[in-house]
Design a protein around this motif. Structure first.
Motif: not given
Length: 235
Positions: A112-117, A124-130
């Protein structure tokens, strides 16, 4: 000119298998490639493979994708080195058996931590600038286990169903923003991880480069084309 010249891509789980193949294929098409994984020795091997084919625009960052602070550092280092991130491939994943009846909570949590989160942290980290640039492409590597469930894959399949749901929902959220989303679901691939997986002897497993080529196909379409879903299975 190569198809991805001038583009910068982050590939998670790039130390081996599908992730390494995607990174190498991107580099062969001229991209700047940022490799992310936990195993530094294996990352170094992928980095050297890329350099051996004549592309020195590669950066390796030791990353545990299940830790948000690691993901934030990965993106910061990528931007400091190459500028904007054009392509994100969420490939890192945990494939553990952990059926519900096993009571192996630690295995459930890792998946869950790797595959989903981890997938969500990277998005979340790249989306705002995109979104600000009206340009970018997010590729999520799911699995045919996101379509089909066996008695041994309940929790793993649940995480891959989630990746497919994230892809489908995000594509709708980002409609008309210029940011594209592609979900790719591989069938059985002949990787280090799947080396001993049961498989009929007369059937050939997919090769990692088969998935890499599917990713390159998706990201090299014209800007007005969004390839939403690709499923790649052995014959």
């Amino acid at each position: 000119m190569k198809q991805l010249t001038g583009k910068t891509a982050i590939v998670t789980g790039a130390s081996s298998g599908i992730g390494a193949a995607i990174a190498v294929e991107f580099a062969s098409e001229g991209a700047n490639v940022v490799l992310a994984a936990r195993r530094t020795e294996k990352l170094a091997e992928t980095e050297q493979q890329i350099k051996d084919q004549g592309n020195d625009n590669v950066l390796s960052v030791q990353t545990d994708i299940s830790k948000q602070e690691d993901v934030e550092d990965l993106i910061k280092q990528a931007e400091n080195k190459f500028g904007q991130i054009d392509l994100l491939v969420n490939n890192a994943g945990q494939v553990l058996t952990g059926p519900v009846r096993s009571g192996k909570v630690d295995e459930w949590e890792k998946m869950i931590d790797t595959n989903i989160k981890g997938t969500l942290y990277a998005i979340d980290g790249v989306l705002p600038s995109m979104v600000e640039r009206s340009s970018g492409h997010i590729i999520n590597i799911a699995s045919v286990s996101g379509f089909e469930v066996t008695k041994k894959t309940t929790v793993y399949s649940a995480t891959k169903y989630a990746v497919r749901a994230i892809s489908a929902g995000l594509e709708k959220e980002l409609a008309k923003t210029g940011v594209r989303v592609t979900n790719i679901s591989p069938g059985m691939v002949g990787t280090e991880r799947n080396g001993n997986a049961p498989w009929p002897g007369e059937r050939k497993k997919l090769e990692t480069k088969d998935i890499a080529r599917a990713v390159v196909y998706a990201v090299t379409q014209p800007d007005y084309v969004n390839v939403n879903e690709i499923t790649v299975r052995p014959v």
